[in-house]
Design a protein around this motif. Structure first.
Motif, PDB file in Angstrom:
ATOM      1  N   SER A 202       0.591  -0.989   0.005  1.00 56.25           N
ATOM      2  CA  SER A 202       0.058  -0.059   0.431  1.00 56.25           C
ATOM      3  C   SER A 202       0.402   1.501   0.031  1.00 56.25           C
ATOM      4  O   SER A 202       1.209   1.074   1.120  1.00 56.25           O
ATOM      5  N   GLY A 203       1.089   2.133  -0.599  1.00 58.84           N
ATOM      6  CA  GLY A 203       1.253   3.262  -1.588  1.00 58.84           C
ATOM      7  C   GLY A 203       0.845   3.658  -0.971  1.00 58.84           C
ATOM      8  O   GLY A 203      -0.925   4.431  -0.852  1.00 58.84           O
ATOM      9  N   ALA A 204       1.202   5.287  -1.712  1.00 54.80           N
ATOM     10  CA  ALA A 204       0.039   6.680  -1.621  1.00 54.80           C
ATOM     11  C   ALA A 204      -0.062   7.164  -2.930  1.00 54.80           C
ATOM     12  O   ALA A 204      -1.574   7.573  -2.727  1.00 54.80           O
ATOM     13  N   ASP A 205      -0.087   6.215  -3.508  1.00 61.30           N
ATOM     14  CA  ASP A 205      -0.739   6.367  -5.017  1.00 61.30           C
ATOM     15  C   ASP A 205      -1.742   5.176  -4.886  1.00 61.30           C
ATOM     16  O   ASP A 205      -1.807   4.823  -5.659  1.00 61.30           O
ATOM     17  N   VAL A 258       6.708   1.259   2.885  1.00 56.70           N
ATOM     18  CA  VAL A 258       5.399   0.885   2.894  1.00 56.70           C
ATOM     19  C   VAL A 258       4.309  -0.737   3.725  1.00 56.70           C
ATOM     20  O   VAL A 258       5.613  -1.734   3.994  1.00 56.70           O
TER      21      VAL A 258
END
Length: 295
Positions: A202-205, A258
Motif C-alpha cells: 500500500s503506497g501513496a498512489d 510501505v
C-alpha cells in the motif's frame, strides 16, 4: 440385508485403495474389514472389487455403488449429528481441511480444546496446501488463509493477519537490505506458488505489485520460512510464521516504508448446506485461539 458397517468397510477400502488401509482407517483388523466387505457382496449378490495379488480395483458394479454408498454414510452421519444436537451435544463425523503450515504451527491447540469439549465428535483432519474443493470433496469445513472467491462457499473470518518481508542476516550481509519498492524488485524472492501478484504493498498512489527475481517457488509457508533462514532470499510471510525467528534474530524484518497487504484467516463451509452446530462451535473456538496469534 445390508449392514451399515459393511457399507463403511466398502467405502473405506475403495477410498484408501486397499483392505489393509481401509481397515486402519476404520480402526479394525484387516480380517474384520475383509469379512464385512464379503458379507456386503453376498447381500448384494455381486463382486464390488476385482482382486489380484498386486491390485484391488472397483468392478463396474462397485463403481456404480460407491457414490451411493458414500451418500448413505454422509446422510446417516448428518442424521446422527442432528439428533445429538437436539439433545444439546455435538456428535458424529466431522471432516475438516486446513493448510499444512497453519495446521502444524497453530491449529492443534484449538482442535484439542474442541475435541476435549465434544468427545462424541469424530474429527477427520486433512492438511493440504492446495485449495481443496469444500463443496465437491465432502468437507464440512475448510480453513483458508487468503481471499475466498468461490461463490458456493460461506466464509467466516477468524483473524486478520499482518505480513512482513523477512530475510536472514547472512543474506542481508551479502545484499544490502532494500529500503524501497524499486530496490526490493532487484532482490531474490522466495515466492508462494502461482501467486505472481502476491507481493502487494500500500503506497501513496494505491496498491503496488512487486515481482522480485525468483529464486524459489513453493506452496508451503514453513518451507518458505526455512528457505529464508537458509539465506536464499527475501520472503513475505504472516508474522505468525516468523515471530519466533525475528525475536531470536535468525530472521530480520525489512522496512521499505510501505505496508504489505495483509490476509484473513477464514473458515468456509458449502453454501448449499446449513451451517451445523459443529461448524459454529469450531468457529468460536478457532476465533478465541487465533485471537492470540502474533500480529
Amino acid at each position: 440385508m445390508m449392514k451399515l458397517d459393511g457399507i463403511s468397510a466398502f467405502v473405506a477400502i475403495a477410498e484408501e485403495g486397499s483392505i489393509s488401509a481401509g481397515a486402519r482407517r476404520l480402526g479394525v483388523a484387516k480380517s474384520v474389514a475383509s469379512e464385512r466387505l464379503a458379507e456386503l457382496e453376498r447381500s448384494l449378490g455381486t463382486r464390488l472389487f476385482q482382486r489380484t495379488t498386486r491390485k484391488l480395483t472397483l468392478t463396474l458394479d462397485g463403481t456404480m455403488f460407491l457414490p451411493r454408498a458414500q451418500r448413505v454414510l454422509t446422510e446417516t452421519g448428518q442424521a446422527v449429528a442432528e439428533i445429538a444436537e437436539r439433545r444439546g451435544t455435538l456428535a458424529g463425523p466431522f471432516r475438516l481441511s486446513a493448510p499444512v503450515s497453519i495446521g502444524i504451527l497453530h491449529l492443534g491447540p484449538a482442535l484439542y480444546r474442541f475435541m476435549a469439549d465434544n468427545p462424541e465428535v469424530e474429527l477427520s483432519l486433512e492438511l493440504d496446501d492446495r485449495f481443496v474443493d469444500a463443496a465437491a470433496d465432502g468437507f464440512d469445513a475448510v480453513i483458508r488463509h487468503g481471499p475466498v472467491v468461490d461463490s458456493r462457499l460461506v466464509a467466516k473470518r477468524l483473524a486478520v493477519t499482518r505480513r512482513t518481508l523477512v530475510a536472514s542476516p547472512a543474506y542481508l550481509d551479502r545484499h544490502a537490505a532494500p529500503t524501497s519498492l524499486a530496490e526490493l524488485q532487484n532482490h531474490r524472492g522466495i515466492l508462494y506458488t502461482n501467486r505472481d501478484a502476491d507481493w502487494r504493498f500500500s503506497g501513496a498512489d494505491g496498491w503496488k505489485v512487486v515481482r522480485p527475481r525468483t529464486c524459489m517457488r513453493v506452496n508451503n509457508g514453513i518451507i518458505m520460512r526455512d528457505a529464508a533462514l537458509a539465506g536464499l532470499g527475501i520472503t513475505l510471510l504472516p508474522t505468525f510464521f516468523t515471530h519466533r525467528e525475528v525475536a531470536s534474530g535468525s530472521l530480520v524484518q525489512i522496512d521499505i516504508g510501505v505496508e504489505a497487504e495483509g490476509a484473513e484467516l477464514v473458515v468456509c463451509y458449502p453454501r448449499a448446506r446449513t451451517a451445523s452446530a459443529k461448524v459454529a462451535e469450531l468457529t468460536r473456538v478457532l476465533r478465541a485461539t487465533f485471537a492470540e496469534l502474533p500480529r
